[in-house]
Design an enzyme around this catalytic site. Sequence first.
Site, mmCIF file in Angstrom:
data_model
loop_
_atom_site.group_PDB
_atom_site.id
_atom_site.type_symbol
_atom_site.label_atom_id
_atom_site.label_comp_id
_atom_site.label_asym_id
_atom_site.label_seq_id
_atom_site.Cartn_x
_atom_site.Cartn_y
_atom_site.Cartn_z
ATOM 1 N N LYS A 111 0.834 -1.198 0.000
ATOM 2 C CA LYS A 111 0.000 0.000 0.000
ATOM 3 C C LYS A 111 0.869 1.248 0.000
ATOM 4 C CE LYS A 111 -4.383 0.911 0.148
ATOM 5 N NZ LYS A 111 -5.260 0.180 -0.770
ATOM 6 N N LYS A 193 -5.698 -10.337 -6.850
ATOM 7 C CA LYS A 193 -6.797 -10.862 -6.035
ATOM 8 C C LYS A 193 -8.123 -10.181 -6.401
ATOM 9 C CE LYS A 193 -7.925 -9.947 -1.558
ATOM 10 N NZ LYS A 193 -7.956 -9.908 -0.103
ATOM 11 N N LYS A 196 -12.940 -6.307 -3.196
ATOM 12 C CA LYS A 196 -14.084 -5.397 -3.191
ATOM 13 C C LYS A 196 -13.647 -3.950 -3.340
ATOM 14 C CE LYS A 196 -14.635 -6.637 1.647
ATOM 15 N NZ LYS A 196 -13.382 -6.204 2.217
HETATM 16 P P1 AMP Z 1 -11.297 -8.529 2.919
HETATM 17 O O1 AMP Z 1 -12.277 -8.446 1.817
HETATM 18 O O2 AMP Z 1 -9.909 -8.244 2.433
HETATM 19 O O3 AMP Z 1 -11.692 -7.809 4.159
HETATM 20 O O4 AMP Z 1 -11.268 -10.067 3.343
HETATM 21 C C1 AMP Z 1 -12.225 -10.683 4.169
HETATM 22 C C2 AMP Z 1 -11.954 -12.167 4.180
HETATM 23 O O5 AMP Z 1 -12.195 -12.706 2.874
HETATM 24 C C3 AMP Z 1 -10.494 -12.496 4.518
HETATM 25 O O6 AMP Z 1 -10.415 -13.723 5.190
HETATM 26 C C4 AMP Z 1 -9.880 -12.539 3.155
HETATM 27 O O7 AMP Z 1 -8.675 -13.182 3.129
HETATM 28 C C5 AMP Z 1 -10.988 -13.228 2.356
HETATM 29 N N1 AMP Z 1 -10.885 -12.826 0.950
HETATM 30 C C6 AMP Z 1 -11.012 -11.588 0.438
HETATM 31 N N2 AMP Z 1 -10.839 -11.588 -0.901
HETATM 32 C C7 AMP Z 1 -10.565 -12.873 -1.232
HETATM 33 C C8 AMP Z 1 -10.270 -13.530 -2.462
HETATM 34 N N3 AMP Z 1 -10.220 -12.894 -3.616
HETATM 35 N N4 AMP Z 1 -10.060 -14.848 -2.431
HETATM 36 C C9 AMP Z 1 -10.123 -15.526 -1.284
HETATM 37 N N5 AMP Z 1 -10.393 -14.971 -0.088
HETATM 38 C C10 AMP Z 1 -10.598 -13.660 -0.060
#
Ligand code: AMP
Length: 330
Positions: A111, A193, A196
Amino acid sequence: MKRMLSGIKPSGELTLGNYLGALKRFVTYQEEYDMFVFIANLHCITIYQDPTQLKSYLKNAVALYLACGLDPDRSTIFLQTDVPEHAQLGFILSCNTYLGELNRMTQYKDKAASSEGALSVGFYTYPTLMAADILMYDPDFVPVGDDQKQHVELTRDIAERFNNRYSPTFNIPEPLIAKTGARIMSLSEPTKKMSKSDVSDKGVIYLLDEPNIIRKKVRSATTDSCAAINFDPQNQPGISNLIQIVAACQDRSIEDVVATYKDYQYGAFKDAVATIIIDTLTPIQARYKEIINSELLEQTLMKGKEKAQHIARRKLEKVQRKIGLEIKKK
Ligand code: AMP
Ligand code: TRP
């Protein structure tokens, strides 16, 4: 019963990556574990969020947790700020963490390298708040996507340090990374990845996307010119990602999915993948619509808050006593 804890930071609409990498697994885990799942709303504001939008993301996230099958009678579902002890323990743990440790966090380094604007102090120190979220409840396991593994490892280091400095206080948790679905990639840029917070939503499937949108996004997913369905993330990241999505949606092995589709043309394969995603999300969307304006949301959070805060209060008191912060007689 072993305890498990995880948090989701809804700084946007939840995606298929969140579902396959996190939520879907939580639903199975609640059968076997004392499951704690919370909405990490403080973590959301480490990067500025429009207040009206944030509020809607948070509400949608709780409704989606429930729609995906988390059961408030089984799991403890709560909002991070409903248990203010998290922030207080976070500060205490930041006093037991070295700058060098935070400087090594990959998410921060990435970041800092890519950020045009200034990064907030909260973003830099958020791993210590995450450590507090976890250590507060002494979980045995913390299921996360692989991008969060380093933060759970830091949490273990902080806990060990605290236990050695004072006396055994925190259980040392294990990160739990799923084999399939651990890292769902963007459909348009399959080496990144699915996130969102992506600026363009072409490569991101949201849990609330309409079926025709899902089909459109999958159809335009980036592939390659190999014209073969192989699981080879290095050379065929796009196709491999679609294979991984199918495997995670249907709880199948990668080999099994490849065997089914090995003779498909890319177009037909994409159609099959789109159908599988739609079939996975349609029942969730239907439940979401029932829940979003019902009283279940508030009831769930009230119940979760009560249970979580009871544990958090006792833990924080214990921590403060050990450090010497309290003046009360024993
Ligand atoms: P975040 O959206 O980064 O807050 O992630 C929330 C949870 O979802 C965490 O455990 C992340 O590691 C998982 N996660 C988010 N995006 C992905 C993705 N593209 N693939 C797999 N897990 C994800
Ligand atoms: N930092 C996590 C993420 O960005 C969310 C999170 C906050 C979390 N606190 C947590 C995950 C505690 C697991 C345990 O995805």
